[in-house]
Design a protein around this motif. Structure first.
Motif, PDB file in Angstrom:
ATOM      1  N   PRO A 111       0.818  -1.213   0.000  1.00 23.96           N
ATOM      2  CA  PRO A 111       0.000   0.000   0.000  1.00 23.96           C
ATOM      3  C   PRO A 111       0.856   1.270   0.000  1.00 23.96           C
ATOM      4  CG  PRO A 111       0.100  -0.922   2.201  1.00 23.96           C
ATOM      5  CD  PRO A 111       0.909  -1.842   1.327  1.00 23.96           C
ATOM      6  N   GLN A 112       0.266   2.367  -0.419  1.00 26.44           N
ATOM      7  CA  GLN A 112       0.940   3.674  -0.446  1.00 26.44           C
ATOM      8  C   GLN A 112       0.125   4.644   0.399  1.00 26.44           C
ATOM      9  OE1 GLN A 112       2.720   3.237  -5.010  1.00 26.44           O
ATOM     10  NE2 GLN A 112       0.832   4.356  -4.735  1.00 26.44           N
ATOM     11  N   PHE A 113       0.663   4.974   1.590  1.00 21.76           N
ATOM     12  CA  PHE A 113      -0.097   5.805   2.523  1.00 21.76           C
ATOM     13  C   PHE A 113       0.429   7.229   2.591  1.00 21.76           C
ATOM     14  CE2 PHE A 113      -0.654   1.520   4.646  1.00 21.76           C
ATOM     15  CZ  PHE A 113      -1.983   1.372   4.265  1.00 21.76           C
ATOM     16  N   LEU A 114      -0.497   8.181   2.402  1.00 22.64           N
ATOM     17  CA  LEU A 114      -0.210   9.583   2.711  1.00 22.64           C
ATOM     18  C   LEU A 114      -0.554   9.759   4.184  1.00 22.64           C
ATOM     19  CD1 LEU A 114      -1.810  11.216  -0.429  1.00 22.64           C
ATOM     20  CD2 LEU A 114       0.540  11.645   0.345  1.00 22.64           C
ATOM     21  N   VAL A 115       0.373  10.356   4.943  1.00 19.99           N
ATOM     22  CA  VAL A 115       0.151  10.518   6.382  1.00 19.99           C
ATOM     23  C   VAL A 115       0.463  11.960   6.796  1.00 19.99           C
ATOM     24  CG1 VAL A 115       0.612   8.096   6.972  1.00 19.99           C
ATOM     25  CG2 VAL A 115       2.514   9.716   6.880  1.00 19.99           C
ATOM     26  N   ASP A 116       0.058  12.324   8.005  1.00 21.95           N
ATOM     27  CA  ASP A 116       0.382  13.667   8.503  1.00 21.95           C
ATOM     28  C   ASP A 116       1.636  13.605   9.388  1.00 21.95           C
ATOM     29  OD1 ASP A 116      -0.395  12.720  10.983  1.00 21.95           O
ATOM     30  OD2 ASP A 116      -2.346  13.739  10.963  1.00 21.95           O
ATOM     31  N   ALA A 117       1.991  14.753   9.981  1.00 21.73           N
ATOM     32  CA  ALA A 117       3.243  14.827  10.742  1.00 21.73           C
ATOM     33  C   ALA A 117       3.255  13.882  11.932  1.00 21.73           C
ATOM     34  CB  ALA A 117       3.483  16.267  11.206  1.00 21.73           C
ATOM     35  N   ALA A 118       2.044  13.531  12.442  1.00 17.89           N
ATOM     36  CA  ALA A 118       1.957  12.607  13.581  1.00 17.89           C
ATOM     37  C   ALA A 118       1.965  11.150  13.103  1.00 17.89           C
ATOM     38  CB  ALA A 118       0.693  12.901  14.373  1.00 17.89           C
ATOM     39  N   GLY A 119       1.955  10.964  11.790  1.00 15.07           N
ATOM     40  CA  GLY A 119       1.944   9.608  11.240  1.00 15.07           C
ATOM     41  C   GLY A 119       0.547   9.054  11.083  1.00 15.07           C
ATOM     42  N   GLU A 120      -0.450   9.928  11.273  1.00 12.58           N
ATOM     43  CA  GLU A 120      -1.838   9.467  11.140  1.00 12.58           C
ATOM     44  C   GLU A 120      -2.229   9.371   9.672  1.00 12.58           C
ATOM     45  OE1 GLU A 120      -3.705   8.421  13.593  1.00 12.58           O
ATOM     46  OE2 GLU A 120      -2.258   9.003  15.152  1.00 12.58           O
ATOM     47  N   PHE A 121      -3.057   8.389   9.368  1.00  9.40           N
ATOM     48  CA  PHE A 121      -3.535   8.135   8.014  1.00  9.40           C
ATOM     49  C   PHE A 121      -4.280   9.340   7.447  1.00  9.40           C
ATOM     50  CE2 PHE A 121      -7.033   6.798   5.261  1.00  9.40           C
ATOM     51  CZ  PHE A 121      -6.395   6.000   4.324  1.00  9.40           C
ATOM     52  N   VAL A 122      -3.913   9.750   6.252  1.00 10.07           N
ATOM     53  CA  VAL A 122      -4.630  10.819   5.563  1.00 10.07           C
ATOM     54  C   VAL A 122      -5.376  10.244   4.355  1.00 10.07           C
ATOM     55  CG1 VAL A 122      -4.383  12.965   4.227  1.00 10.07           C
ATOM     56  CG2 VAL A 122      -3.044  12.637   6.332  1.00 10.07           C
ATOM     57  N   ASP A 123      -4.667   9.427   3.580  1.00 11.77           N
ATOM     58  CA  ASP A 123      -5.279   8.869   2.370  1.00 11.77           C
ATOM     59  C   ASP A 123      -4.421   7.713   1.867  1.00 11.77           C
ATOM     60  OD1 ASP A 123      -7.111   8.637   0.345  1.00 11.77           O
ATOM     61  OD2 ASP A 123      -6.493  10.446  -0.737  1.00 11.77           O
ATOM     62  N   GLU A 124      -5.044   6.843   1.074  1.00 12.01           N
ATOM     63  CA  GLU A 124      -4.248   5.840   0.375  1.00 12.01           C
ATOM     64  C   GLU A 124      -4.106   6.315  -1.063  1.00 12.01           C
ATOM     65  OE1 GLU A 124      -5.314   1.736   0.958  1.00 12.01           O
ATOM     66  OE2 GLU A 124      -3.834   1.056  -0.518  1.00 12.01           O
ATOM     67  N   ASP A 125      -2.887   6.413  -1.528  1.00 13.20           N
ATOM     68  CA  ASP A 125      -2.608   6.926  -2.867  1.00 13.20           C
ATOM     69  C   ASP A 125      -2.546   5.738  -3.824  1.00 13.20           C
ATOM     70  OD1 ASP A 125      -1.645   8.197  -5.131  1.00 13.20           O
ATOM     71  OD2 ASP A 125      -0.242   9.473  -4.019  1.00 13.20           O
ATOM     72  N   ALA A 126      -3.412   5.741  -4.832  1.00 14.58           N
ATOM     73  CA  ALA A 126      -3.509   4.575  -5.718  1.00 14.58           C
ATOM     74  C   ALA A 126      -2.769   4.770  -7.038  1.00 14.58           C
ATOM     75  CB  ALA A 126      -4.972   4.267  -5.990  1.00 14.58           C
ATOM     76  N   ARG A 127      -2.050   5.889  -7.173  1.00 10.29           N
ATOM     77  CA  ARG A 127      -1.329   6.103  -8.435  1.00 10.29           C
ATOM     78  C   ARG A 127      -0.148   5.142  -8.535  1.00 10.29           C
ATOM     79  NH1 ARG A 127      -1.638  12.559  -7.819  1.00 10.29           N
ATOM     80  NH2 ARG A 127      -1.374  11.844  -5.678  1.00 10.29           N
ATOM     81  N   PHE A 128       0.354   4.977  -9.753  1.00 10.66           N
ATOM     82  CA  PHE A 128       1.387   3.964  -9.988  1.00 10.66           C
ATOM     83  C   PHE A 128       2.775   4.592  -9.914  1.00 10.66           C
ATOM     84  CE2 PHE A 128       4.048   1.225 -12.698  1.00 10.66           C
ATOM     85  CZ  PHE A 128       3.824   0.016 -12.061  1.00 10.66           C
ATOM     86  N   TYR A 129       3.471   4.273  -8.829  1.00  9.30           N
ATOM     87  CA  TYR A 129       4.809   4.844  -8.616  1.00  9.30           C
ATOM     88  C   TYR A 129       5.920   3.799  -8.725  1.00  9.30           C
ATOM     89  CZ  TYR A 129       2.116   8.695  -6.473  1.00  9.30           C
ATOM     90  OH  TYR A 129       1.237   9.724  -6.220  1.00  9.30           O
ATOM     91  N   GLN A 130       5.533   2.520  -8.852  1.00  7.83           N
ATOM     92  CA  GLN A 130       6.535   1.443  -8.787  1.00  7.83           C
ATOM     93  C   GLN A 130       7.114   1.112 -10.154  1.00  7.83           C
ATOM     94  OE1 GLN A 130       7.571  -0.622  -5.867  1.00  7.83           O
ATOM     95  NE2 GLN A 130       6.981   1.357  -5.050  1.00  7.83           N
ATOM     96  N   GLY A 131       7.376   2.117 -10.948  1.00  9.57           N
ATOM     97  CA  GLY A 131       7.952   1.884 -12.266  1.00  9.57           C
ATOM     98  C   GLY A 131       8.367   3.211 -12.849  1.00  9.57           C
ATOM     99  N   PRO A 132       8.735   3.204 -14.120  1.00  5.63           N
ATOM    100  CA  PRO A 132       9.203   4.452 -14.725  1.00  5.63           C
ATOM    101  C   PRO A 132       8.059   5.427 -15.011  1.00  5.63           C
ATOM    102  CG  PRO A 132       9.109   2.706 -16.363  1.00  5.63           C
ATOM    103  CD  PRO A 132       8.788   2.059 -15.043  1.00  5.63           C
TER     104      PRO A 132
END
Lengths: 249, 110
Positions: A111-132
């Motif tokens: 999973p790809q988690f966007l979090v805040d400064a406290a490490g709390e869940f903000v959103d799950e990012d579903a875009r494709f970053y695991q490649g070029p």
């Protein structure tokens, strides 16, 4: 002059391949515990969590640079480091228009988690970053430098993603870079012996940490003026100006 | 086998080196990582790849391969084509993926 212990290559929980423990407060604690002065947040193809780590470090002695580990069209990976979050986010919005039109498969890649400064869940990012991304190395280098950022080819000795593994020899579009990163598997001096054609630029190293324990396993020391580090100072250290320098302990 | 004969039979596109197609090619090598090509490709072979970065031309000169065959009609930048012409490297393009390209190559007796 003083020494700054730097680890300029690490991932947060926004990189699918990183552990979920890579959240801002734990990254900052781990960095301070390991005696680091300077870190860079370099998730794959995004800077989405960089601001949260910068915020988590506010008030501490740790300086956090916002960045990204971009995989170019040629499948070469480069660290893109910026001074301000605004620069990093401007770069991110450029990169977003070149992402492959795929979604992250969290089951397979993680999973790809966007979090805040406290490490709390903000959103799950579903875009494709695991490649070029669909941007050439030449364009990426030019654009990052135009935005005022530093380009550091990542783990150049690594067979996958490293410029020497993928492109065999030093490509012309990297002539303008100030430094290159070798992986923790090789010393800079060994790299110069193994690849005698390497340009005479500074060679640094970084942990490429995907979990907390890896942070600081490979670091670079910057010898720079006693002042909050800036990219301009770091550039001068790469070029050995004055008594500034970088070395790998 | 003469490169000219292969190009005609399989209808590959000639991106650079049109004047030197009477050269012979024997055997081949497939890789997109240029470090592998530098270590493994042999002179006189055809090299099949999807990598189109400018460095493919330098690597082709270095290894002495008979020619580069870019597969799947991967887009090749004008700089790469110009460098191939300047360095005397034969640069070809096949519209099919690498596997089908190689199957067809064996079917014509390569």
């Amino acid at each position: 002059m003083r020494e700054y212990r730097a680890d300029l290559h690490l991932h947060t929980c926004l990189s699918a391949c990183a552990e979920v423990e890579m959240i801002p407060p734990l990254i900052v604690d781990e960095a301070l515990h390991k005696g680091l002065d300077l870190i860079a947040v370099t998730d794959h193809n995004t800077s989405g969590n960089a601001g949260a780590v910068m915020e988590a470090a506010r008030g501490s002695s740790l300086l956090v640079l916002p960045g990204m580990e971009l995989q170019c069209q040629e499948e070469v990976e480069i660290l893109c480091l910026f001074e301000t979050l605004a620069q990093a986010l401007a770069w991110q919005s450029e990169v977003e228009t070149h992402l492959l039109p795929l979604s992250n498969d969290a089951e397979r890649f993680g999973p790809q988690f966007l979090v805040d400064a406290a490490g709390e869940f903000v959103d799950e990012d579903a875009r494709f970053y695991q490649g070029p991304v669909r941007m050439t190395l030449a364009t990426a280098v030019h654009r990052v430098q135009t935005l005022g950022g530093l380009v550091i080819p990542a783990h150049i000795d690594r067979p996958s993603g490293g410029v020497l593994g993928v492109l065999g020899i030093w490509p012309p579009e990297l002539e303008s870079v100030d430094a290159a990163e070798v992986s923790p598997n090789i010393r800079p001096s060994q790299a110069r012996q193994t690849y005698p054609f390497l340009p005479g630029i500074a060679l640094i190293t970084g942990s490429d940490a995907h979990w907390l324990d890896q942070m600081g396993r490979a670091i670079t020391i910057f010898v720079m003026e006693e002042a909050p580090p800036t990219l301009a100072c770091m550039r001068r250290a790469f070029h050995g100006e004055g008594n500034r320098r970088v070395y790998v302990p | 086998m003469k490169i000219q004969d292969i190009v005609e039979q399989l209808q590959w596109e000639v991106l650079a080196g049109a004047g030197r197609l009477d050269a012979d090619a024997q055997g081949g090598y497939v890789a997109d990582l240029l470090s592998c090509v530098m270590a493994g490709a042999q002179p006189g072979q055809l090299w099949f790849t999807l990598q189109t970065h400018l460095n493919i031309i330098a690597v082709a000169s270095l290894t002495g391969v008979a020619g580069i065959v870019v597969t799947e009609s991967a887009p090749v930048a004008p700089e790469t084509i110009a460098k191939a012409e300047a360095e005397g490297v034969i640069l070809l393009s096949s519209s099919e993926p690498t596997f089908e390209t190689l199957v067809k190559l064996t079917q014509i007796g390569f």
